[in-house]
Scaffold this motif. Structure first.
Motif, mmCIF file in Angstrom:
data_model
loop_
_atom_site.group_PDB
_atom_site.id
_atom_site.type_symbol
_atom_site.label_atom_id
_atom_site.label_comp_id
_atom_site.label_asym_id
_atom_site.label_seq_id
_atom_site.Cartn_x
_atom_site.Cartn_y
_atom_site.Cartn_z
ATOM 1 N N ILE A 50 28.560 63.600 43.034
ATOM 2 C CA ILE A 50 27.700 62.785 42.087
ATOM 3 C C ILE A 50 28.332 62.868 40.677
ATOM 4 O O ILE A 50 28.313 61.920 39.770
ATOM 5 N N ARG A 51 28.768 63.863 40.251
ATOM 6 C CA ARG A 51 29.020 64.235 38.830
ATOM 7 C C ARG A 51 30.391 63.424 38.557
ATOM 8 O O ARG A 51 30.541 62.990 37.681
ATOM 9 N N GLY A 52 31.237 63.257 39.466
ATOM 10 C CA GLY A 52 32.290 62.472 39.749
ATOM 11 C C GLY A 52 32.134 61.160 39.394
ATOM 12 O O GLY A 52 33.107 60.191 38.842
ATOM 13 N N ARG A 53 30.813 60.486 39.657
ATOM 14 C CA ARG A 53 30.779 59.228 39.633
ATOM 15 C C ARG A 53 30.257 58.819 38.348
ATOM 16 O O ARG A 53 30.139 57.664 38.130
ATOM 17 N N THR A 96 16.908 64.265 40.780
ATOM 18 C CA THR A 96 18.195 63.738 40.781
ATOM 19 C C THR A 96 19.171 64.781 39.881
ATOM 20 O O THR A 96 20.322 65.012 40.146
ATOM 21 N N GLU A 97 18.578 65.405 38.957
ATOM 22 C CA GLU A 97 19.361 66.371 38.125
ATOM 23 C C GLU A 97 19.518 67.473 39.037
ATOM 24 O O GLU A 97 20.800 68.148 39.194
ATOM 25 N N SER A 98 18.877 67.975 39.935
ATOM 26 C CA SER A 98 18.871 69.134 40.797
ATOM 27 C C SER A 98 20.306 68.570 41.731
ATOM 28 O O SER A 98 21.052 69.641 42.092
ATOM 29 N N LEU A 99 20.331 67.509 42.237
ATOM 30 C CA LEU A 99 21.272 67.048 43.105
ATOM 31 C C LEU A 99 22.514 66.871 42.359
ATOM 32 O O LEU A 99 23.656 67.190 42.953
ATOM 33 N N HIS A 100 22.454 66.600 41.140
ATOM 34 C CA HIS A 100 23.579 66.556 40.119
ATOM 35 C C HIS A 100 24.303 67.635 40.191
ATOM 36 O O HIS A 100 25.829 67.704 40.362
ATOM 37 N N PHE A 101 23.734 68.951 40.145
ATOM 38 C CA PHE A 101 24.144 70.113 39.876
ATOM 39 C C PHE A 101 24.201 71.073 41.358
ATOM 40 O O PHE A 101 24.498 71.858 41.225
ATOM 41 N N GLY A 102 23.704 70.395 42.401
ATOM 42 C CA GLY A 102 23.989 70.783 43.827
ATOM 43 C C GLY A 102 23.054 71.806 43.995
ATOM 44 O O GLY A 102 23.525 72.960 44.441
ATOM 45 N N LYS A 103 21.761 72.045 43.669
ATOM 46 C CA LYS A 103 20.734 72.771 43.871
ATOM 47 C C LYS A 103 20.042 72.423 44.926
ATOM 48 O O LYS A 103 19.354 71.279 44.736
#
Length: 301
Positions: free
Chosen positions: A273-276, A205-212
């Motif tokens: 994701i970060r915007g939420r 989930t952290e990788s998706l949070h940062f778009g990786k």
């Protein structure tokens, strides 16, 4: 991940946070938890659930009896933990979540990235893509596996940041690598181009949070489900950490690094994701749960 009867007998509400892959919140319309089975193909679902029943029924029966003896309500069939009557949270981005209906007490957090990592991260010098490699604290303790993967990655033109884990003194990094026993992961991820991970829910989930994008090497538990989900959605590549060849690993790395369409897609996904703001969404939900039952904190604001 088992029930604590005191949560049900203390006379105050509790909030459950499901921090693993959301398949743990079971439904007949999604794959069985821990199976690593695809969402689009139900082949094997029934057989897996039958085997899960066979191997867990006796344990569940005795544990449920103990829970009831402590004064708590009985558990749902083959469940080892209660749901909260007020607020249940789970961590998984909408872009990767499974389509299904959940009860009114459940709320999704697109991410829940901590802001407590300490220490700065200096991007290592050099040319080539920068890749983060971590198998988690348990996976990195498999020194033989770590050495094998490091040996493969050492022959590539890329740079690597390696989370070496508790047995770091037994692991030697190659010339194109830097690392430490433990790293401030959320400080590292924004700078990398790709993540090689065991597929734990936190790193996924952290990788998706940062778009990786990710190469996922699942070892146990819900890591199989995360690896499968990222692979079937095109966010990454699932490989068997013990059986994949050097060529399969390096091909996956190079394909993800050169997939510009995927990188654009993930960049947009990460921004959404970060915007939420999952951290504050969770905090607000917890406070509302307390306020609804007259347990508003008396701490000064």
């Amino acid at each position: 991940m088992v029930a604590f009867p005191a949560l049900l007998t203390a006379g105050v509400p509790f909030v459950r946070i499901n921090s693993c892959n959301p398949l743990e919140i079971k439904s007949p319309t999604v794959p069985p938890a821990f199976s690593g089975y695809p969402a689009a193909d139900r082949t094997g679902w029934a057989a897996f659930r039958a085997e899960y029943d066979r191997t867990h029924r006796e344990l569940w029966t005795s544990f449920n009896a103990w829970v009831v003896e402590q004064g708590a309500p009985p558990l749902s069939d083959l469940e080892f933990i209660h749901e909260s009557r007020t607020t249940n949270l789970y961590v998984y981005p909408e872009a990767a979540d499974y389509p299904r209906e959940l009860g009114p007490t459940w709320r999704r957090l697109d991410s829940c990235v901590r802001e407590t990592d300490t220490g700065s991260f200096d991007v290592p010098p050099g040319e080539g893509a920068l890749i983060y490699f971590s198998l988690g604290s348990l996976g990195s303790a498999d020194v033989e596996l770590m050495r094998r993967i490091i040996g493969v990655l050492a022959k590539t033109p890329h740079r690597y940041v390696v989370s070496m884990g508790p047995l770091h003194e037994e692991i030697e990094l190659a010339a194109n690598m830097t690392g430490a026993a433990f790293l401030p992961q959320t400080s590292v991820l924004p700078h990398v181009d790709l993540v090689i991970t065991h597929g734990g829910n936190n790193t996924t989930t952290e990788s998706l949070h940062f778009g990786k994008p990710m190469v996922l090497l699942p070892l146990f538990w819900d890591q199989y489900d995360n690896a499968q989900r990222m692979d079937e959605l095109g966010f990454g590549v699932r490989l068997d950490p013990y059986r994949c060849t050097a060529g399969e690993l390096t091909t996956a790395v190079d394909r993800l690094l050169t997939d510009t369409a995927l990188r654009t897609r993930l960049s947009a996904t990460g921004s959404e994701i970060r915007g939420r703001d999952g951290l504050r969404t969770a905090a607000d939900a917890i406070e509302r749960s307390a306020e609804a039952t007259g347990l508003r904190s008396r701490a000064p604001r």
